[in-house]
Design an enzyme around this catalytic site. Structure first.
Site, PDB file in Angstrom:
ATOM      1  N   HIS A   1       0.839  -1.194   0.000  1.00  0.00           N
ATOM      2  CA  HIS A   1       0.000   0.000   0.000  1.00  0.00           C
ATOM      3  C   HIS A   1       0.881   1.253   0.000  1.00  0.00           C
ATOM      4  O   HIS A   1       1.739   1.409   0.865  1.00  0.00           O
ATOM      5  CB  HIS A   1      -0.908   0.028   1.225  1.00  0.00           C
ATOM      6  CG  HIS A   1      -2.060  -0.924   1.129  1.00  0.00           C
ATOM      7  ND1 HIS A   1      -3.153  -0.867   1.979  1.00  0.00           N
ATOM      8  CD2 HIS A   1      -2.309  -1.942   0.274  1.00  0.00           C
ATOM      9  CE1 HIS A   1      -4.007  -1.820   1.657  1.00  0.00           C
ATOM     10  NE2 HIS A   1      -3.510  -2.483   0.631  1.00  0.00           N
TER      11      HIS A   1
ATOM     12  N   TYR B   1      -9.561   5.248   7.181  1.00  0.00           N
ATOM     13  CA  TYR B   1      -9.737   5.644   8.576  1.00  0.00           C
ATOM     14  C   TYR B   1     -10.885   6.653   8.632  1.00  0.00           C
ATOM     15  O   TYR B   1     -10.887   7.637   7.888  1.00  0.00           O
ATOM     16  CB  TYR B   1      -8.462   6.299   9.116  1.00  0.00           C
ATOM     17  CG  TYR B   1      -7.342   5.329   9.394  1.00  0.00           C
ATOM     18  CD1 TYR B   1      -7.082   4.885  10.689  1.00  0.00           C
ATOM     19  CD2 TYR B   1      -6.524   4.854   8.369  1.00  0.00           C
ATOM     20  CE1 TYR B   1      -6.047   4.007  10.960  1.00  0.00           C
ATOM     21  CE2 TYR B   1      -5.491   3.965   8.621  1.00  0.00           C
ATOM     22  CZ  TYR B   1      -5.258   3.544   9.921  1.00  0.00           C
ATOM     23  OH  TYR B   1      -4.237   2.666  10.176  1.00  0.00           O
TER      24      TYR B   1
ATOM     25  N   PRO C   1      -4.233   0.460  18.387  1.00  0.00           N
ATOM     26  CA  PRO C   1      -3.974  -0.001  17.021  1.00  0.00           C
ATOM     27  C   PRO C   1      -4.168   1.070  15.962  1.00  0.00           C
ATOM     28  O   PRO C   1      -3.849   0.839  14.790  1.00  0.00           O
ATOM     29  CB  PRO C   1      -4.993  -1.137  16.842  1.00  0.00           C
ATOM     30  CG  PRO C   1      -6.073  -0.844  17.832  1.00  0.00           C
ATOM     31  CD  PRO C   1      -5.411  -0.190  18.995  1.00  0.00           C
TER      32      PRO C   1
ATOM     33  N   LYS D   1       1.203   0.264  14.911  1.00  0.00           N
ATOM     34  CA  LYS D   1       2.586   0.193  15.384  1.00  0.00           C
ATOM     35  C   LYS D   1       2.920  -1.056  16.204  1.00  0.00           C
ATOM     36  O   LYS D   1       4.087  -1.345  16.428  1.00  0.00           O
ATOM     37  CB  LYS D   1       2.901   1.431  16.248  1.00  0.00           C
ATOM     38  CG  LYS D   1       2.858   2.736  15.490  1.00  0.00           C
ATOM     39  CD  LYS D   1       3.878   2.757  14.378  1.00  0.00           C
ATOM     40  CE  LYS D   1       3.760   3.986  13.521  1.00  0.00           C
ATOM     41  NZ  LYS D   1       4.561   3.890  12.289  1.00  0.00           N
TER      42      LYS D   1
ATOM     43  N   TYR E   1       3.661   7.170   9.920  1.00  0.00           N
ATOM     44  CA  TYR E   1       2.938   5.944   9.586  1.00  0.00           C
ATOM     45  C   TYR E   1       3.863   4.894   8.974  1.00  0.00           C
ATOM     46  O   TYR E   1       3.758   3.702   9.305  1.00  0.00           O
ATOM     47  CB  TYR E   1       1.792   6.265   8.628  1.00  0.00           C
ATOM     48  CG  TYR E   1       0.743   5.179   8.543  1.00  0.00           C
ATOM     49  CD1 TYR E   1      -0.321   5.151   9.433  1.00  0.00           C
ATOM     50  CD2 TYR E   1       0.812   4.174   7.579  1.00  0.00           C
ATOM     51  CE1 TYR E   1      -1.295   4.159   9.376  1.00  0.00           C
ATOM     52  CE2 TYR E   1      -0.146   3.181   7.510  1.00  0.00           C
ATOM     53  CZ  TYR E   1      -1.198   3.178   8.409  1.00  0.00           C
ATOM     54  OH  TYR E   1      -2.147   2.182   8.334  1.00  0.00           O
TER      55      TYR E   1
END
Length: 397
Positions: free
Chosen positions: A72, A201, A293, A297, A385
């Site tokens: 991704h 998200y 979550p 990480k 990220y």
């Protein structure tokens, strides 16, 4: 029995450490309190940073990950009914993440350990870690009705948040930092195609949601729910209905629903213990830290703990140097606190808290508007990220 390193816990951190040590010619025995099947039944997240991908390759278990994992280059953030893409690849100079379930990582590591004939004691009871403040640590346990003692040079505590290793440290020698969030994630796994090629998200007036995936035919979805909710309260139909209420029109048009393979509710917490070394006992992974979550990480932090610990043990045995052992905790914690901050920030940004009033949602929307329409803001999200590179510079005093 005698070994060089006793590893407590056969989750991904313990198995990865065992595999890396095996590659380096260092003997290790793994002791696990539950069965191998139970370990594999635990459903966890699966977004891998480049550092974790490289470590699995180094361990010699990356082939299936590269065949089946989904690369991704970004993800979407949905707020005020509209989606905005964070271009991880473009913002970070070509870095990506890979979606590959933690269960699959564990399976690959288990298979490699079995193929190499390395000793693992599953369903071990009455596990105790002893004398780790001496030069001759011991692990005692019962296996198949027989009392066992494992004498070693070092103990690696990879046995999770509720494990015996951290619990065995004298309370005066350890400091714990914890924040418990007033909600959990209700997760549903289904054999349905993902609603989107990348993760979504969601910040919605009804609460957070996440559209994730395990493969092109298996999806994982999450809903923010109160901690008082129980799995029995949520039928599949109720889950899909609530998810639709939190998604945008485009996602709803593409959402394919189906029966759940698994449903569970996971509480969220931020947790760090300092230090992570106690004599010849080292904590790694969830035994030392937990992250919400939201920042993806958990597994990645565990993998980097393992890399620092493996390097320290290799230096001890091959170079007769204790420098890596002495600085293990400091090196890990520098990275851990950065990841903890990002995960806490993402959680605060994307969730609705019970005490929040209308003004808080406006603050969130304003911050998201700034972040996602600013190069600097988007770059900050992207850099955190995809993960920071491993840092082997000298720890700062």
């Amino acid at each position: 029995m005698r070994t060089q390193v006793a590893i407590i816990g056969a989750g991904p951190s313990g198995l990865l450490l065992g595999q890396l040590l095996h590659k380096a010619g260092i003997d290790a025995v793994i002791v696990e309190r539950v069965s191998g099947d139970y370990v594999l039944s635990r459903i966890r997240a699966g977004v891998l940073e480049q550092v974790a991908i490289d470590l699995l390759d180094e361990a010699g278990v990356g082939a299936r990950m590269h065949r089946e994992g989904l690369v991704h280059g970004g993800f979407d953030m949905l707020y005020c009914g509209k989606r905005h893409r964070v271009d991880l690849n473009g913002l970070t100079g070509g870095k990506n993440v890979m979606v590959y379930g933690q269960t699959e990582v564990t399976h690959d590591l288990m298979d490699a350990r079995v193929a190499a004939g390395l000793p693992t004691y599953y369903e071990a009871s009455e596990v105790q870690v002893l004398d780790f403040d001496t030069q001759r640590p011991r692990v005692t346990f019962t296996h198949q009705g027989q009392a066992m003692e494992l004498v070693c040079d070092f103990i690696a505590g990879c046995d999770g948040f509720h494990g015996v290793c951290r619990a065995s440290v004298p309370r005066k020698s350890i400091q714990e930092f914890e924040k418990v969030y007033p909600f959990g994630w209700l997760g549903l796994l289904s054999d349905t195609p993902p609603v989107h090629d990348e993760l979504i998200y969601v910040n919605s007036p009804r609460g957070f949601a996440l559209c994730s995936q395990r493969s092109k035919t298996r999806s994982r979805y999450y809903l923010q729910v109160p901690l008082t909710d129980r799995i029995e309260d949520w039928t599949d139909a109720a889950f899909w209905q609530e998810l639709r209420l939190r998604l945008d029109d485009e996602a709803n048009a593409k959402l394919v629903t189906g029966p759940s393979i698994e449903k569970s509710i996971a509480p969220l917490r931020s947790f760090v213990t300092e230090p992570m070394r106690f004599g010849r006992l080292f904590l790694a992974g969830d035994a030392a830290h937990i992250v919400p979550p939201t920042g993806a990480k958990g597994l990645n932090l565990a993998a980097t703990d393992v890399k620092y610990l493996c390097n320290a043990l290799v230096d001890f045995y091959q170079k007769h140097s204790e420098h890596g052992i002495d600085t293990y905790s400091e090196r890990c914690l520098r990275r851990i606190w950065k990841a903890e901050r990002f995960s806490w920030w993402m959680t605060t940004l994307m969730h609705r808290f019970p005490e929040d009033g209308p003004i808080t949602s406006r603050f969130q929307e304003a911050e998201l508007d700034y972040l996602l329409n600013s190069h600097a803001g988007s770059l900050s999200i992207a850099e955190n990220y995809v993960g920071l590179p491993l840092d082997f510079a000298e720890p700062k005093s």
